[in-house]
Scaffold this motif. Structure first.
Motif, short mmCIF file in Angstrom:
data_model
loop_
_atom_site.label_atom_id
_atom_site.label_comp_id
_atom_site.label_asym_id
_atom_site.label_seq_id
_atom_site.Cartn_x
_atom_site.Cartn_y
_atom_site.Cartn_z
N SER A 1 0.85 -1.19 0.00
CA SER A 1 0.00 0.00 0.00
C SER A 1 0.89 1.24 0.00
O SER A 1 2.10 1.16 0.24
N PHE A 2 0.29 2.39 -0.25
CA PHE A 2 1.02 3.65 -0.21
C PHE A 2 1.67 3.83 1.16
O PHE A 2 2.85 4.21 1.25
N GLU A 3 0.92 3.56 2.21
CA GLU A 3 1.43 3.74 3.57
C GLU A 3 2.61 2.80 3.86
O GLU A 3 3.59 3.20 4.50
N GLN A 4 2.53 1.57 3.38
CA GLN A 4 3.63 0.62 3.59
C GLN A 4 4.87 1.07 2.83
O GLN A 4 5.99 1.02 3.37
N SER A 5 4.68 1.51 1.60
CA SER A 5 5.82 2.00 0.82
C SER A 5 6.44 3.23 1.47
O SER A 5 7.66 3.40 1.47
N LEU A 6 5.59 4.10 2.01
CA LEU A 6 6.09 5.32 2.64
C LEU A 6 6.94 4.99 3.86
O LEU A 6 7.86 5.74 4.21
N GLN A 7 6.68 3.87 4.49
CA GLN A 7 7.48 3.44 5.63
C GLN A 7 8.81 2.83 5.20
O GLN A 7 9.85 3.05 5.84
N LEU A 8 8.79 2.07 4.11
CA LEU A 8 9.97 1.30 3.71
C LEU A 8 10.85 1.99 2.67
O LEU A 8 12.08 1.86 2.70
N ALA A 9 10.24 2.73 1.75
CA ALA A 9 11.02 3.33 0.67
C ALA A 9 12.12 4.28 1.16
O ALA A 9 13.23 4.26 0.62
N PRO A 10 11.87 5.12 2.18
CA PRO A 10 12.96 5.98 2.66
C PRO A 10 14.16 5.20 3.18
O PRO A 10 15.30 5.66 3.05
N GLN A 11 13.93 4.04 3.75
CA GLN A 11 15.05 3.20 4.21
C GLN A 11 15.88 2.74 3.02
O GLN A 11 17.12 2.71 3.08
N MET A 12 15.19 2.40 1.93
CA MET A 12 15.91 1.98 0.73
C MET A 12 16.63 3.15 0.09
O MET A 12 17.75 3.01 -0.42
N ARG A 13 16.01 4.33 0.13
CA ARG A 13 16.67 5.53 -0.40
C ARG A 13 17.97 5.81 0.34
O ARG A 13 19.00 6.10 -0.27
N GLU A 14 17.93 5.71 1.66
CA GLU A 14 19.14 5.95 2.46
C GLU A 14 20.23 4.95 2.12
O GLU A 14 21.41 5.31 2.02
N LEU A 15 19.84 3.71 1.93
CA LEU A 15 20.82 2.68 1.55
C LEU A 15 21.45 3.02 0.21
O LEU A 15 22.68 2.96 0.05
N CYS A 16 20.61 3.38 -0.75
CA CYS A 16 21.13 3.72 -2.07
C CYS A 16 22.07 4.92 -2.01
O CYS A 16 23.17 4.90 -2.59
N HIS A 17 21.68 5.94 -1.28
CA HIS A 17 22.49 7.16 -1.21
C HIS A 17 23.84 6.91 -0.54
O HIS A 17 24.84 7.56 -0.88
N HIS B 1 25.63 4.53 -1.06
CA HIS B 1 26.48 3.94 -2.10
C HIS B 1 26.53 4.79 -3.37
O HIS B 1 27.01 4.32 -4.41
N GLY B 2 26.01 6.01 -3.30
CA GLY B 2 26.06 6.88 -4.46
C GLY B 2 25.10 6.47 -5.57
O GLY B 2 25.35 6.76 -6.75
N CYS B 3 24.02 5.80 -5.22
CA CYS B 3 23.03 5.30 -6.17
C CYS B 3 21.77 6.17 -6.10
O CYS B 3 21.27 6.45 -5.01
N LEU B 4 21.26 6.59 -7.25
CA LEU B 4 20.03 7.37 -7.28
C LEU B 4 18.83 6.49 -6.94
O LEU B 4 18.82 5.30 -7.25
N PHE B 5 17.81 7.10 -6.36
CA PHE B 5 16.61 6.37 -5.95
C PHE B 5 15.40 6.97 -6.63
O PHE B 5 15.08 8.15 -6.44
N ILE B 6 14.71 6.16 -7.43
CA ILE B 6 13.57 6.60 -8.21
C ILE B 6 12.34 5.79 -7.82
O ILE B 6 12.43 4.58 -7.58
N VAL B 7 11.20 6.44 -7.76
CA VAL B 7 9.95 5.78 -7.40
C VAL B 7 9.09 5.57 -8.65
O VAL B 7 8.95 6.48 -9.47
N ASN B 8 8.54 4.39 -8.77
CA ASN B 8 7.68 4.07 -9.90
C ASN B 8 6.25 4.57 -9.66
O ASN B 8 5.71 4.44 -8.55
N ASP B 9 5.64 5.12 -10.68
CA ASP B 9 4.21 5.43 -10.75
C ASP B 9 3.73 6.64 -9.95
O ASP B 9 2.89 7.39 -10.43
N SER B 10 4.20 6.83 -8.73
CA SER B 10 3.57 7.79 -7.81
C SER B 10 4.44 9.01 -7.52
O SER B 10 5.44 8.91 -6.81
N LEU B 11 4.02 10.17 -8.04
CA LEU B 11 4.74 11.40 -7.70
C LEU B 11 4.59 11.70 -6.22
O LEU B 11 5.54 12.17 -5.59
N GLU B 12 3.42 11.44 -5.65
CA GLU B 12 3.21 11.73 -4.24
C GLU B 12 4.16 10.94 -3.36
O GLU B 12 4.74 11.46 -2.40
N LEU B 13 4.32 9.66 -3.66
CA LEU B 13 5.25 8.84 -2.89
C LEU B 13 6.67 9.33 -3.08
O LEU B 13 7.44 9.43 -2.12
#
Length: 224
Positions: free
Chosen positions: A48-64, A66-78
């Motif tokens: 769900s949007f709420e679940q992604s909002l909880q987990l996606a920032p953790q993945m963004r931090e991991l990517c950053h 390592h110097g990796c860009l983080f892009i979200v599919n489909d949802s500008l709001e997310l």
């Protein structure tokens, strides 16, 4: 309408597999980052949007880390709420013009990529409207999207030639990138790069391999 200050680097563009084990997913993404992955797209259709909002920032931090860009599919709001580097738009998502206007209103800098399937004219229009990258695919049969439209390699060559004319050497840094997706593996990736793809978007051919870091390094080395 102009593109953002960010640029999409050449190289491996990983897309998250639809796993429900987040610990496993983070470990796999870290291995891909260590192998040189430059971009990761968050694509978790089962959440769900709420679940992604909880987990996606953790993945963004991991990517950053390592110097990796983080892009979200489909949802500008997310993408906005988790402070992603960019958003990827498909056929059923908000259109590019609307997204650019929203970002301008918010004074936010964000990469915007667009799926163009096998439509060369759509890719040219997206470039003119300020897309940072256009994606063609499926290049090869895809287990993720078995009914996806087939995109021939000539599309990459023709779009690259068109963009090279529109963006001469002095403006090459403004040229949007060309991304390939669909069924890409270590066995066929070189042909896609040779055709003109700046990025290789890979799911199964990366994350379902036994040695993710080694596989990521293979894809990344195609651009060195």
């Amino acid at each position: 309408m102009t593109t953002t200050a960010l640029t999409l680097p050449q190289g491996l563009y990983g897309i998250t597999p639809d796993w429900q084990d987040f610990t496993r997913l983070k470990a796999a993404v870290e291995q891909a980052c260590k192998g040189g992955m430059k971009i990761l797209q968050w694509r978790q259709k089962h959440l769900s949007f709420e679940q992604s909002l909880q987990l996606a920032p953790q993945m963004r931090e991991l990517c950053h880390r390592h110097g990796c860009l983080f892009i979200v599919n489909d949802s500008l709001e997310l993408a906005l709420q988790c402070q992603a580097d960019g958003v990827h738009l498909g056929r059923d998502d908000d259109d590019l013009k609307t997204v650019r206007q929203r970002l301008q209103q918010l004074q936010r800098s964000m990469l915007v990529g667009v799926s163009c399937y096998n439509e060369l004219e759509s890719a040219k229009q997206a470039a003119a409207m300020g897309a940072d990258y256009m994606a063609f695919g499926a290049v090869y049969p895809s287990s993720t999207k078995p009914n996806a439209t087939h995109a021939e390699l000539r599309l990459f060559t023709e779009l690259k030639a068109y963009l090279d004319q529109k963006y001469p050497p002095q403006a090459a840094h403004k040229r949007p990138a060309i991304c390939a997706i669909g069924g890409i593996t270590s066995a066929n990736a070189a042909a896609v790069v040779a055709a003109g793809a700046d990025c290789l978007a890979v799911i199964t051919g990366l994350f379902e391999t036994e040695q993710i870091q080694t596989t990521a390094r293979f894809f990344s080395d195609l651009y060195n």
